[in-house]
Design a protein around this motif. Structure first.
Motif, PDB file in Angstrom:
ATOM      1  N   ASP A   1      -8.820  10.895   1.791  1.00 65.69           N
ATOM      2  CA  ASP A   1      -7.862  10.995   2.900  1.00 65.69           C
ATOM      3  C   ASP A   1      -7.751   9.681   3.675  1.00 65.69           C
ATOM      4  OD1 ASP A   1      -7.224  13.609   2.321  1.00 65.69           O
ATOM      5  OD2 ASP A   1      -8.623  14.472   3.773  1.00 65.69           O
ATOM      6  N   ALA A   2      -8.839   8.926   3.702  1.00 61.66           N
ATOM      7  CA  ALA A   2      -8.866   7.695   4.508  1.00 61.66           C
ATOM      8  C   ALA A   2      -8.365   6.468   3.753  1.00 61.66           C
ATOM      9  CB  ALA A   2     -10.293   7.438   5.003  1.00 61.66           C
ATOM     10  N   THR A   3      -8.140   6.577   2.454  1.00 58.74           N
ATOM     11  CA  THR A   3      -7.776   5.400   1.659  1.00 58.74           C
ATOM     12  C   THR A   3      -6.362   4.906   1.947  1.00 58.74           C
ATOM     13  OG1 THR A   3      -7.067   6.819  -0.186  1.00 58.74           O
ATOM     14  CG2 THR A   3      -9.331   6.011  -0.219  1.00 58.74           C
ATOM     15  N   LYS A   4      -6.189   3.587   1.798  1.00 61.09           N
ATOM     16  CA  LYS A   4      -4.879   2.962   1.980  1.00 61.09           C
ATOM     17  C   LYS A   4      -4.472   2.114   0.775  1.00 61.09           C
ATOM     18  CE  LYS A   4      -5.447   2.699   7.011  1.00 61.09           C
ATOM     19  NZ  LYS A   4      -5.538   1.800   8.191  1.00 61.09           N
ATOM     20  N   GLY A   5      -5.335   1.984  -0.203  1.00 57.47           N
ATOM     21  CA  GLY A   5      -5.066   1.140  -1.350  1.00 57.47           C
ATOM     22  C   GLY A   5      -4.130   1.786  -2.359  1.00 57.47           C
TER      23      GLY A   5
END
Length: 317
Positions: free
Chosen positions: A81-85
């Motif tokens: 949920d926290a990933t941005k890649g």
């Protein structure tokens, strides 16, 4: 951002400095933009203090701390949920997974257009008590899921297209079967890559024998939910009707047999209820009725669920 590295961890304070330094070196050598998301699953050995210390010298490190130990699946789901890649890499924190594998995993996702690449530790350093059950579970998973090209579903080193991790939910002990979850969600281009398995350098494994029982139960759960989650009546109803009809046919046959004996004035005719087959038929009828009613209730629940019409849409124009 090119890559998000998600690392679930529990009591791995000794390995964290070496692991994060290794990941950063690989990223810098390949000119990747990246983030390292360390998810502390309720560690009690000072892992969280170490994460905060490492973050002071490395701004690419992000930390998430659970109040208590929830398990690897919860840690992965929260990390996803926290990933941005654009590409998500998962690896274990015990240094048994090599960050040197990251560039090739990234290339296969971006250039070969895979949805998911799962690592395969062809040469393992685990004891036979762990490798034999693992092989059995992998064989069962391949058979039930239809993903025949993977040798090791449970390898912690995996690469995902970002849309994959944003559209699956990992819970319970489901981290072992993420490729299966991805397939059920419609991400079918799944590949494998042989990766290095390193001997554990610090600490000891956190998984006991209970994981094999839990893993098998979760496999059954995935298979059922994926296949019949939106149409439970097709499963329970079919089983119930077959059981009910079988019991009814047996009971009718016994009754007609008794009537025939009476008609022929046979002296040694047995009562219907004196035959064990009668009780088998009775159980089948009752069980069939219960299965059908279970399917009916499950169908009502599925139809009233908030996600009953939630489907994976790949693209709109």
């Amino acid at each position: 951002m090119d890559i998000s590295v998600v690392v679930p961890l529990y009591d791995e304070v000794e390995s964290l400095p070496e692991l994060t330094s290794w990941i950063s070196r690989v990223m810098d050598e390949n000119h990747f933009t990246y983030e390292i998301i360390l998810v502390d699953d309720g560690s009690k050995d000072g892992s969280w203090d170490m994460i905060k210390k490492l973050q002071l010298n490395n701004p690419y490190i992000k930390g998430i701390k659970f109040r208590r130990n929830y398990g690897k699946s919860a840690a992965l789901n929260t990390g996803f949920d926290a990933t941005k890649g654009d590409v998500i890499i998962t690896m274990d924190a015990d240094l048994q997974d090599s960050p040197d594998e990251i560039p090739e995993l990234y290339r296969r996702i971006t250039e070969e257009k895979y949805d998911l690449i799962s690592g395969w530790k062809a040469k393992r350093y685990d004891p036979i008590s762990k490798t034999i059950p693992t092989k059995l579970f992998n064989a069962a998973t391949r058979s039930m899921s239809g993903i025949h090209n993977l040798h090791d579903f449970n390898c912690g080193l995996k690469a995902y297209r970002s849309t994959v991790v944003k559209n699956i939910e990992v819970y319970g002990e489901m981290h072992r079967y993420i490729p299966v979850l991805a397939k059920w969600a419609g991400f079918t281009k799944i590949g494998e890559q042989v990766v290095e398995h390193r001997a554990r350098k610090y600490g000891k494994t956190k998984f006991g024998m209970s994981r094999f029982v839990n893993g098998f139960l979760d496999l059954l759960s995935i298979f059922f939910v994926g296949k019949f989650g939106k149409r439970p009546m097709h499963f329970f109803g079919t089983m119930g009707v077959l059981s009910f009809l079988t019991g009814t046919i047996i009971a009718l046959w016994l009754i007609f047999e008794k009537l025939y004996d009476i008609e022929m004035h046979l002296k040694y005719s047995r009562d219907v209820t004196a035959q064990p087959l009668f009780y088998i038929a009775l159980v089948a009828i009752i069980l069939g009725s219960q299965l059908f009613l279970t399917g009916f209730v499950a169908e009502l629940v599925a139809r009233s669920a908030s996600e009953r019409n939630r489907y994976q849409v790949e693209e709109t124009i």
